[in-house]
Motif scaffolding. Structure first.
Motif, PDB file in Angstrom:
ATOM      1  N   ASN A   1       0.857  -1.179   0.000  1.00 41.08           N
ATOM      2  CA  ASN A   1       0.000   0.000   0.000  1.00 41.08           C
ATOM      3  C   ASN A   1       0.901   1.240   0.000  1.00 41.08           C
ATOM      4  O   ASN A   1       1.416   1.653   1.028  1.00 41.08           O
ATOM      5  N   MET A   2       1.074   1.841  -1.172  1.00 36.88           N
ATOM      6  CA  MET A   2       2.004   2.963  -1.289  1.00 36.88           C
ATOM      7  C   MET A   2       1.515   4.246  -0.618  1.00 36.88           C
ATOM      8  O   MET A   2       2.338   4.957  -0.032  1.00 36.88           O
ATOM      9  N   PRO A   3       0.226   4.581  -0.639  1.00 38.33           N
ATOM     10  CA  PRO A   3      -0.182   5.758   0.137  1.00 38.33           C
ATOM     11  C   PRO A   3       0.171   5.624   1.621  1.00 38.33           C
ATOM     12  O   PRO A   3       0.671   6.563   2.238  1.00 38.33           O
ATOM     13  N   ASN A   4      -0.032   4.425   2.166  1.00 37.42           N
ATOM     14  CA  ASN A   4       0.330   4.174   3.564  1.00 37.42           C
ATOM     15  C   ASN A   4       1.844   4.256   3.750  1.00 37.42           C
ATOM     16  O   ASN A   4       2.335   4.848   4.712  1.00 37.42           O
ATOM     17  N   MET A   5       2.595   3.664   2.828  1.00 36.65           N
ATOM     18  CA  MET A   5       4.061   3.676   2.890  1.00 36.65           C
ATOM     19  C   MET A   5       4.573   5.118   2.874  1.00 36.65           C
ATOM     20  O   MET A   5       5.432   5.495   3.670  1.00 36.65           O
ATOM     21  N   LEU A   6       4.038   5.931   1.975  1.00 32.78           N
ATOM     22  CA  LEU A   6       4.480   7.318   1.866  1.00 32.78           C
ATOM     23  C   LEU A   6       4.141   8.105   3.127  1.00 32.78           C
ATOM     24  O   LEU A   6       4.936   8.948   3.568  1.00 32.78           O
ATOM     25  N   SER A   7       3.002   7.829   3.727  1.00 35.34           N
ATOM     26  CA  SER A   7       2.632   8.491   4.988  1.00 35.34           C
ATOM     27  C   SER A   7       3.610   8.153   6.101  1.00 35.34           C
ATOM     28  O   SER A   7       4.029   9.027   6.869  1.00 35.34           O
ATOM     29  N   ARG A   8       3.985   6.884   6.183  1.00 29.89           N
ATOM     30  CA  ARG A   8       4.958   6.465   7.205  1.00 29.89           C
ATOM     31  C   ARG A   8       6.311   7.121   6.970  1.00 29.89           C
ATOM     32  O   ARG A   8       6.964   7.587   7.909  1.00 29.89           O
ATOM     33  N   LEU A   9       6.738   7.162   5.713  1.00 36.95           N
ATOM     34  CA  LEU A   9       8.020   7.788   5.383  1.00 36.95           C
ATOM     35  C   LEU A   9       8.005   9.279   5.705  1.00 36.95           C
ATOM     36  O   LEU A   9       9.003   9.826   6.180  1.00 36.95           O
ATOM     37  N   LYS A  10       6.879   9.929   5.449  1.00 42.77           N
ATOM     38  CA  LYS A  10       6.755  11.361   5.735  1.00 42.77           C
ATOM     39  C   LYS A  10       6.891  11.618   7.228  1.00 42.77           C
ATOM     40  O   LYS A  10       7.631  12.533   7.642  1.00 42.77           O
ATOM     41  N   LEU A  11       6.232  10.815   8.044  1.00 43.45           N
ATOM     42  CA  LEU A  11       6.352  10.960   9.500  1.00 43.45           C
ATOM     43  C   LEU A  11       7.794  10.752   9.958  1.00 43.45           C
ATOM     44  O   LEU A  11       8.301  11.493  10.800  1.00 43.45           O
ATOM     45  N   ASP A  12       8.446   9.740   9.403  1.00 43.86           N
ATOM     46  CA  ASP A  12       9.851   9.475   9.745  1.00 43.86           C
ATOM     47  C   ASP A  12      10.738  10.659   9.369  1.00 43.86           C
ATOM     48  O   ASP A  12      11.581  11.092  10.159  1.00 43.86           O
ATOM     49  N   ALA A  13      10.559  11.177   8.154  1.00 44.89           N
ATOM     50  CA  ALA A  13      11.385  12.288   7.672  1.00 44.89           C
ATOM     51  C   ALA A  13      11.185  13.525   8.536  1.00 44.89           C
ATOM     52  O   ALA A  13      12.150  14.186   8.932  1.00 44.89           O
ATOM     53  N   GLU A  14       9.941  13.837   8.843  1.00 42.15           N
ATOM     54  CA  GLU A  14       9.657  15.018   9.655  1.00 42.15           C
ATOM     55  C   GLU A  14      10.209  14.854  11.073  1.00 42.15           C
ATOM     56  O   GLU A  14      10.732  15.810  11.651  1.00 42.15           O
TER      57      GLU A  14
END
Length: 152
Positions: A4-17
């Motif tokens: 699930n790429m939308p979920n993956m991108l959300s997790r990555l965004k939280l990590d990056a921030e």
């Protein structure tokens, strides 16, 4: 499995921030809602390594862009930054285990020298390709390209 790429991108965004602590301008953009077939944990590790490297090596006030998009050949994740860039002679060796462009930076950033080797291993297992573009003084761009057969 379907990742699930939308979920993956959300997790990555939280990590990056979380890693940036507001010190960078971080832009996430998804030009497609398509998912890919693969191993969620492995892909998260590879994507996370690229994102955390961008945050670690980009000076405060710099810009990081993460883009998920379809291409004529498949689908890709692109991570670009306005960090110090990497000299051309180092790029072919970046995916070697424990390779360091600058050993003194390892103390500052806390890395192990395995991140890019993991990225290369994961992309190979998913029949994709890692492309690296960099200009000293301007920044770097990392592409993880997945063939059309990997689109879910």
């Amino acid at each position: 499995q379907v990742v699930n790429m939308p979920n993956m991108l959300s997790r990555l965004k939280l990590d990056a921030e979380g890693l940036s602590q507001g010190q960078h301008q971080i832009n996430f953009q998804s030009q497609t809602d398509k998912n890919i077939l693969g191993d969620d944990m492995e892909l998260y590790s590879a994507f996370g390594n690229l994102v955390s490297n961008a945050v670690r090596y980009t000076p405060e006030g710099g810009k990081i862009d993460i883009l998920w998009q379809e291409t004529k050949d498949g689908i890709q994740l692109c991570v670009s930054d306005t960090g110090p860039g990497i000299a051309a002679e180092h790029i072919p060796r970046l995916t070697e285990r424990f390779y360091r462009v600058d050993r003194s930076r390892s103390r500052e950033t806390g890395g192990t020298g395995l991140g890019m080797a993991i990225v290369k291993h994961v992309i190979n297992r998913h029949h994709g390709e890692l492309k690296i573009e960099s200009t000293v003084g301007l920044g770097s761009r990392f592409y993880l390209l997945f063939p059309k057969q990997r689109i879910a």
